[in-house]
Design an enzyme around this catalytic site. Structure first.
Site, PDB file in Angstrom:
ATOM      1  N   GLY A  74      -4.825  -1.723  -0.077  1.00  0.00           N
ATOM      2  CA  GLY A  74      -3.826  -0.747  -0.517  1.00  0.00           C
ATOM      3  C   GLY A  74      -3.994   0.625   0.108  1.00  0.00           C
ATOM      4  O   GLY A  74      -3.291   1.565  -0.243  1.00  0.00           O
TER       5      GLY A  74
ATOM      6  N   ASP B  80      10.899  -6.979   8.410  1.00  0.00           N
ATOM      7  CA  ASP B  80      10.517  -6.062   7.335  1.00  0.00           C
ATOM      8  C   ASP B  80      10.321  -4.642   7.865  1.00  0.00           C
ATOM      9  O   ASP B  80      10.161  -3.707   7.074  1.00  0.00           O
ATOM     10  CB  ASP B  80       9.247  -6.544   6.622  1.00  0.00           C
ATOM     11  CG  ASP B  80       8.115  -6.836   7.587  1.00  0.00           C
ATOM     12  OD1 ASP B  80       8.298  -7.713   8.460  1.00  0.00           O
ATOM     13  OD2 ASP B  80       7.060  -6.196   7.481  1.00  0.00           O
ATOM     14  N   ASN B  81      10.307  -4.482   9.179  1.00  0.00           N
ATOM     15  CA  ASN B  81      10.182  -3.146   9.759  1.00  0.00           C
ATOM     16  C   ASN B  81      11.490  -2.699  10.387  1.00  0.00           C
ATOM     17  O   ASN B  81      11.506  -1.855  11.282  1.00  0.00           O
ATOM     18  CB  ASN B  81       9.063  -3.133  10.805  1.00  0.00           C
ATOM     19  CG  ASN B  81       7.696  -3.368  10.187  1.00  0.00           C
ATOM     20  OD1 ASN B  81       7.505  -3.138   8.988  1.00  0.00           O
ATOM     21  ND2 ASN B  81       6.751  -3.834  10.975  1.00  0.00           N
TER      22      ASN B  81
ATOM     23  N   LYS C  85       2.172   6.501   1.360  1.00  0.00           N
ATOM     24  CA  LYS C  85       1.700   5.311   2.074  1.00  0.00           C
ATOM     25  C   LYS C  85       0.171   5.393   2.159  1.00  0.00           C
ATOM     26  O   LYS C  85      -0.367   6.376   2.678  1.00  0.00           O
ATOM     27  CB  LYS C  85       2.317   5.293   3.476  1.00  0.00           C
ATOM     28  CG  LYS C  85       2.061   4.031   4.265  1.00  0.00           C
ATOM     29  CD  LYS C  85       2.923   4.042   5.534  1.00  0.00           C
ATOM     30  CE  LYS C  85       2.573   2.894   6.459  1.00  0.00           C
ATOM     31  NZ  LYS C  85       3.338   2.962   7.717  1.00  0.00           N
TER      32      LYS C  85
ATOM     33  N   ARG D 161       0.836  -1.211   0.000  1.00  0.00           N
ATOM     34  CA  ARG D 161       0.000   0.000   0.000  1.00  0.00           C
ATOM     35  C   ARG D 161       0.861   1.248   0.000  1.00  0.00           C
ATOM     36  O   ARG D 161       0.487   2.284   0.547  1.00  0.00           O
ATOM     37  CB  ARG D 161      -0.903   0.003   1.206  1.00  0.00           C
ATOM     38  CG  ARG D 161      -0.126  -0.245   2.484  1.00  0.00           C
ATOM     39  CD  ARG D 161      -0.814   0.327   3.630  1.00  0.00           C
ATOM     40  NE  ARG D 161      -0.155  -0.140   4.840  1.00  0.00           N
ATOM     41  CZ  ARG D 161      -0.534   0.227   6.038  1.00  0.00           C
ATOM     42  NH1 ARG D 161      -1.550   1.034   6.163  1.00  0.00           N
ATOM     43  NH2 ARG D 161       0.103  -0.208   7.082  1.00  0.00           N
TER      44      ARG D 161
HETATM   45  P1  AMP Z   1       2.941  -3.362   8.101  1.00  0.00           P
HETATM   46  O1  AMP Z   1       2.109  -4.039   9.143  1.00  0.00           O
HETATM   47  O2  AMP Z   1       2.468  -1.977   7.778  1.00  0.00           O
HETATM   48  O3  AMP Z   1       4.393  -3.423   8.398  1.00  0.00           O
HETATM   49  O4  AMP Z   1       2.686  -4.190   6.772  1.00  0.00           O
HETATM   50  C1  AMP Z   1       3.024  -5.541   6.602  1.00  0.00           C
HETATM   51  C2  AMP Z   1       2.753  -5.945   5.175  1.00  0.00           C
HETATM   52  O5  AMP Z   1       1.345  -5.873   4.881  1.00  0.00           O
HETATM   53  C3  AMP Z   1       3.434  -5.079   4.127  1.00  0.00           C
HETATM   54  O6  AMP Z   1       3.765  -5.896   3.032  1.00  0.00           O
HETATM   55  C4  AMP Z   1       2.347  -4.112   3.753  1.00  0.00           C
HETATM   56  O7  AMP Z   1       2.547  -3.554   2.480  1.00  0.00           O
HETATM   57  C5  AMP Z   1       1.113  -4.987   3.799  1.00  0.00           C
HETATM   58  N1  AMP Z   1      -0.116  -4.219   4.065  1.00  0.00           N
HETATM   59  C6  AMP Z   1      -0.480  -3.653   5.240  1.00  0.00           C
HETATM   60  N2  AMP Z   1      -1.664  -3.032   5.117  1.00  0.00           N
HETATM   61  C7  AMP Z   1      -2.072  -3.192   3.840  1.00  0.00           C
HETATM   62  C8  AMP Z   1      -3.216  -2.785   3.086  1.00  0.00           C
HETATM   63  N3  AMP Z   1      -4.209  -2.085   3.635  1.00  0.00           N
HETATM   64  N4  AMP Z   1      -3.275  -3.150   1.785  1.00  0.00           N
HETATM   65  C9  AMP Z   1      -2.297  -3.860   1.224  1.00  0.00           C
HETATM   66  N5  AMP Z   1      -1.194  -4.279   1.866  1.00  0.00           N
HETATM   67  C10 AMP Z   1      -1.072  -3.958   3.160  1.00  0.00           C
HETATM   68 MG    MG Z   2       5.974  -2.743   7.540  1.00  0.00          MG
END
Ligand code: AMP
Ligand code: MG
Length: 492
Positions: A124, A250-251, A111, A91
């Site tokens: 997304g 990944d973070n 984002k 996203r």
């Molecule tokens: P995060 O929890 O933000 O670190 O995201 C973990 C993974 O989930 C990453 O690959 C993000 O791009 C994906 N992701 C989180 N929220 C969304 C969303 N609303 N739509 C698509 N992908 C998402």
């Molecule tokens: Mg992340």
């Protein structure tokens, strides 16, 4: 025509399997919530133009600026210890890179800008609440002097997103030294694509660790550099009471910045076991676990780099283990020096570590507020009767009562006067942090009532965390029992 974004894109020149070329999805009705004008200027962007309808459309992903790379980056990652071979920007879209006024290359990323080939089941999009949380906390971290991604802008999309509740949709413009993560290396290593790992390592060395290029063993120097920056970063978190909440690989930024503000929060009452994230059932990412988890993440990075460290695998593993062994020493050095500064010590003595550990233990035992206790102690540097004010912050002051005379004796033995000590302590012990109940209140007003007043006011206060701001006194206070927020959500 005027070039509004002086892009100089390097990541998009890497091999095509590093990313997907994709444009943001236009949104219904962009509306600017907040533009970070000083940051825009540092990036060489024109704040007045970004504030215009055309600029706002770009910040909402409704149109692409001239010269944009517009890519979604590929990465993998360990989430709560489980390896996921493909995550990627689901996203987010990297608009491109600019060279800022300090000569540093910065990513500009949207984002919440719509679906990408990495979206999996997601929409997304980003919801307003998490966008405001990231804006507030990342800018507070920057003002506290902690390496972090920044927030350039927050816009409403005019669309709704469905989460646990229906929320206004929003887009955050995030600025980072880069968005390369430990998980980016894992993406290629897991596929056995050694050439890609090498190309990525070369890119990272050139971009973030240029000194490593001069070393006898550049990839080893790279690993050492990432370890050092992560050790320092986590030490800084521990000195300020910050809990990231989702330290998945990944973070974890290769450049050593705090990245991905999800269910993050600052601790009020000091307790190393504190967890806010609603999804962290096992307390994997509890406050006190952050140093070992960082080392765990760095070990995953080292595994990716082993083939670059030596042609002989056993030798490569041995080299990696030796370097990883340096994490604890680096972390402790930064952390103990930081704690000593928080206690107002100008000199170094053998039992200083014990003095700071005993203070933390007294705070944990007495359920004292982490931020306020250190801040009030600064006042006791100039006026010993203020120790009574500090004492009043403890539910159970017994351990503090034992500790306070030791601290007085230790600091009065130094030649510096109280005023110098208070000034030094105030410069490292903030009065204002983004307290959870304040962040939640700002989010609730915006989401429920379209009232951004509390958000703007909170940002104003947090921009000068070390300076007394009498008109905003109340922002220094811990929550009243009924105001306490015990759980945070990543809201993705
Ligand atoms: P995060 O929890 O933000 O670190 O995201 C973990 C993974 O989930 C990453 O690959 C993000 O791009 C994906 N992701 C989180 N929220 C969304 C969303 N609303 N739509 C698509 N992908 C998402
Ligand atoms: Mg992340």
């Amino acid at each position: 025509m005027t070039v509004h974004f002086p892009f100089d894109n390097s990541y998009a020149a890497l091999p095509e399997n590093f990313f997907a070329r994709v444009a943001p999805t236009p949104v219904a009705a962009p509306r600017l919530i907040k533009l970070n004008r000083p940051l825009a200027e540092r990036l060489g962007l024109d704040p007045d133009w970004l504030d215009s309808p055309e600029g706002t459309e770009i910040l909402a992903g409704a149109r692409l600026p001239e010269g944009a790379a517009s890519i979604a980056m590929a990465y993998a990652g360990h989430q709560f210890g489980q390896f996921v071979p493909q995550l990627g920007d689901g996203r987010a879209i990297l608009l491109g890179e600019v060279i800022d006024q300090d000569g540093v290359r910065r990513d500009i990323q949207l984002k919440g800008s719509g679906r990408t080939p990495f979206s999996r089941m997601g929409d997304g999009r980003a919801a307003l609440g998490p966008v405001l949380r990231e804006y507030i906390v990342s800018e507070a971290m920057a003002a506290l002097g902690i390496p972090t991604t920044r927030s350039l802008a927050a816009v409403l999309t005019g669309e709704r997103v469905v989460r646990d509740q229906i929320q206004p949709g929003a887009v955050l413009t995030r600025v980072a030294s880069s968005h390369i993560r430990v998980g980016t290396f894992q993406f290629f290593a897991a596929r056995g694509d050694r050439e890609a790992v090498r190309a990525l390592a070369d890119h990272v060395i050139a971009r973030h660790y240029p000194e490593a290029a001069q070393a006898d063993a550049p990839y080893l120097a790279l690993l050492e550099g990432v370890i050092a920056r992560q050790a320092d970063l986590i030490a800084r978190w521990m000195m300020i009471g910050f809990i990231h909440g989702v330290m998945n690989t990944d973070n974890c930024s290769i450049a050593g910045e705090t990245i991905d503000y999800g269910p993050c929060a600052f601790m009020d009452t000091f307790d190393p076991k504190t967890v806010f994230s609603s999804i962290d059932h096992m307390g994997r990412y509890a406050f006190g676990n952050q140093p070992p988890i960082a080392l765990w993440n760095l070990t995953r990075l080292a595994e990716c780099l082993v083939p670059l460290l030596s042609a002989d695998e056993d030798k490569g593993v041995e080299i990696a283990q030796t370097v990883l062994g340096g994490f604890a020493e680096r972390f402790n050095a930064t952390y103990l020096a930081g704690l000593a500064a928080k206690l107002g010590l100008f000199t170094t003595q053998a039992d200083d570590a014990q003095l700071s550990q005993d203070f933390l233990a007294a705070m944990a035992k007495g359920r004292a507020d982490f931020t306020l206790t250190f801040r009030r102690l600064s006042d006791a540097a100039i006026d010993p009767t203020e120790l009574g004010t500090v004492r009043a912050l403890f539910d159970d002051p017994a351990a503090f009562d034992d500790w306070a005379p030791r601290w007085r004796q230790r600091v009065t033995a130094e030649p510096q006067d109280g005023a110098a000590r208070q000034a030094a302590m105030r410069a490292v012990n903030p009065a204002y942090i983004p307290r959870n109940h304040r962040v939640e209140a700002a989010i609730r007003a915006a989401v429920d009532k379209d009232d951004f007043g509390p958000f703007h006011e909170l940002l104003t206060v947090l921009t000068n965390p070390f300076r007394e701001q009498p008109e905003f006194d109340r922002y220094a206070d811990p929550p009243q029992p009924h105001e306490r927020v015990l759980e945070t959500f990543c809201g993705t």
